[in-house]
Write an enzyme that holds these catalytic residues in place. Structure first.
Site, mmCIF file in Angstrom:
data_model
loop_
_atom_site.group_PDB
_atom_site.id
_atom_site.type_symbol
_atom_site.label_atom_id
_atom_site.label_comp_id
_atom_site.label_asym_id
_atom_site.label_seq_id
_atom_site.Cartn_x
_atom_site.Cartn_y
_atom_site.Cartn_z
ATOM 1 N N CYS A 23 -160.734 10.163 -62.938
ATOM 2 C CA CYS A 23 -161.806 9.863 -63.879
ATOM 3 C C CYS A 23 -163.167 9.678 -63.213
ATOM 4 O O CYS A 23 -164.178 9.621 -63.895
ATOM 5 C CB CYS A 23 -161.465 8.604 -64.674
ATOM 6 S SG CYS A 23 -161.405 7.100 -63.657
ATOM 7 N N GLU A 47 -155.025 10.903 -70.079
ATOM 8 C CA GLU A 47 -155.841 9.706 -70.285
ATOM 9 C C GLU A 47 -157.039 9.798 -69.355
ATOM 10 O O GLU A 47 -156.933 10.272 -68.228
ATOM 11 C CB GLU A 47 -155.012 8.459 -69.965
ATOM 12 C CG GLU A 47 -155.751 7.132 -70.173
ATOM 13 C CD GLU A 47 -156.361 6.545 -68.901
ATOM 14 O OE1 GLU A 47 -156.862 5.412 -68.947
ATOM 15 O OE2 GLU A 47 -156.364 7.238 -67.852
ATOM 16 N N ARG A 82 -161.044 -2.450 -72.748
ATOM 17 C CA ARG A 82 -160.963 -1.225 -71.945
ATOM 18 C C ARG A 82 -160.842 -0.022 -72.882
ATOM 19 O O ARG A 82 -159.772 0.257 -73.439
ATOM 20 C CB ARG A 82 -159.754 -1.296 -71.013
ATOM 21 C CG ARG A 82 -159.626 -0.147 -70.021
ATOM 22 C CD ARG A 82 -158.320 -0.267 -69.233
ATOM 23 N NE ARG A 82 -158.238 0.655 -68.117
ATOM 24 C CZ ARG A 82 -158.680 0.409 -66.885
ATOM 25 N NH1 ARG A 82 -159.246 -0.755 -66.633
ATOM 26 N NH2 ARG A 82 -158.560 1.295 -65.927
ATOM 27 N N ARG A 120 -160.628 3.887 -73.542
ATOM 28 C CA ARG A 120 -160.245 5.113 -72.846
ATOM 29 C C ARG A 120 -159.990 6.216 -73.864
ATOM 30 O O ARG A 120 -159.587 5.959 -75.001
ATOM 31 C CB ARG A 120 -158.978 4.888 -72.005
ATOM 32 C CG ARG A 120 -159.188 3.993 -70.774
ATOM 33 C CD ARG A 120 -160.112 4.642 -69.775
ATOM 34 N NE ARG A 120 -160.279 3.890 -68.545
ATOM 35 C CZ ARG A 120 -161.242 3.010 -68.306
ATOM 36 N NH1 ARG A 120 -162.116 2.724 -69.267
ATOM 37 N NH2 ARG A 120 -161.341 2.404 -67.139
#
Length: 342
Positions: A78, A121, A165, A167
């Site tokens: 990421c 993800e 968080r 995502r």
């Protein structure tokens, strides 16, 4: 025998695999895994004792050498898309690792094997990188190799862990599979707070900040505040949720807590000044593991510095598990329909 086989690309410490294992139970079997970080591999092997080899650089592995599989699990790097980084996207070539192009290795492998499902993800920043063009390329590539693509941003704090968080989760079903019933899960548990994950007994003095370091953090924050910036350390109240844990920079300092149970202030490591008496400390790796929804028996065999990095790079297991259950429903329904026809 397991009904479905999977591969674990950019596996990290196995968080995605863990979530799918919870959802599918004995109906899934991992047949291949790849992870380039040698420290993450050690943690992975300590927790998944199934004797499969963990391969390294995926760019050097031929798709023909990978066993057939039904489900591709991929938390591709990421850093190239993160809001916290330089956001170079597909142009990112950090230390020769070509992190931004690793998605295309995923596509290369899946174009050859045509699995039933691809699960990915990544950071929320992926959706807006280069004004959305990067994400369009990713979706377009998956569609081009024969998949129907679903995506949604989910927040970990909605799924039983006290961590804010966000995502992006991508689920791609092979065309020909009726995925019309697939849906991303709605929040399951928004009640958790830091009190739920903090150690029940006092922790080592090594997690408490020194007076000199705490003073440095305060001055750093004051300088940025004077410029109108919101950078700097954060002390989280125990009845609140944590910010997103990350592996570098101010990662641990953005989620400090107050814990006044310490009674022996004798340092265990060399520090400047003395241990602060305000009770300000970092969370422990185990507390971070709980923020990511890892089970208590998940092993972290390496030094704290590696555990923090691995957890910051990992996924929130309960979110993955909840999505995986929806994927399982689609696949099991397809199997039932095929069985009826035959």
């Amino acid at each position: 025998m397991a009904k479905f086989t999977s591969i674990d690309l950019f596996a990290g410490i196995g968080g995605i695999r863990l979530g799918f294992g919870y959802a599918f139970g004995d109906n899934i079997k991992t047949v291949f895994a790849s992870e380039i970080d040698e420290h993450a591999v050690k943690t992975y092997k300590a927790n998944f004792n199934d004797n499969i080899s963990i391969f390294g650089d995926i760019t050097k592995i031929s798709e023909k050498d990978i066993p057939h599989f039904d489900i591709c699990l991929a938390g591709f790097p990421c850093q190239a898309f993160s809001l916290a980084g330089k956001r170079k996207g597909f142009a990112d070539d950090y230390k020769g690792l070509a992190r931004g192009t690793l998605f295309f290795d995923l596509a290369r492998i899946c174009a050859y094997h045509k699995p039933k499902v691809i699960f990915c993800e990544n950071v929320k920043g992926l959706t807006i990188h280069d004004k959305g063009k990067t994400f369009d390329i990713i979706k377009g590539t998956l569609e081009e190799i024969g998949y129907t693509v679903y995506e949604k941003v989910l927040n970990s704090r909605d799924f039983g862990v006290p961590q804010n968080r966000e995502r992006i989760y991508i689920v791609a079903f092979r065309k020909g599979i009726d995925s019309s019933r697939f849906k991303f899960p709605k929040p399951t548990d928004t009640s958790k707070r830091l009190n739920d994950i903090i150690e029940k007994t006092p922790v080592s003095v090594k997690y408490y900040l020194s007076t000199v370091y705490l003073d440095t953090l305060r001055k750093h924050k004051e300088r940025h505040a004077a410029k109108g910036n919101g950078f700097g350390y954060e002390i989280r109240a125990n009845d609140c949720v944590a910010g997103a844990i990350v592996c570098g920079g101010m990662g641990r300092e953005r989620n400090l807590i107050i814990d006044k149970r310490l009674t022996d202030f004798t340092p265990k490591t060399h520090i400047k000044g003395e241990v602060n008496r305000e009770g300000v400390r970092k969370m422990t790796p185990r507390e971070w593991a709980r923020l990511q929804g890892f089970p208590e028996n998940f092993k972290f065999p390496l030094a704290d510095v590696h555990s923090y990095k691995q957890l910051g790079n990992s996924v929130t297991v309960p979110v993955v598990e909840t999505i995986a259950k929806e994927i399982k429903n689609v696949l099991m329904e397809q199997k039932r329909e095929v069985a009826i026809v035959t």
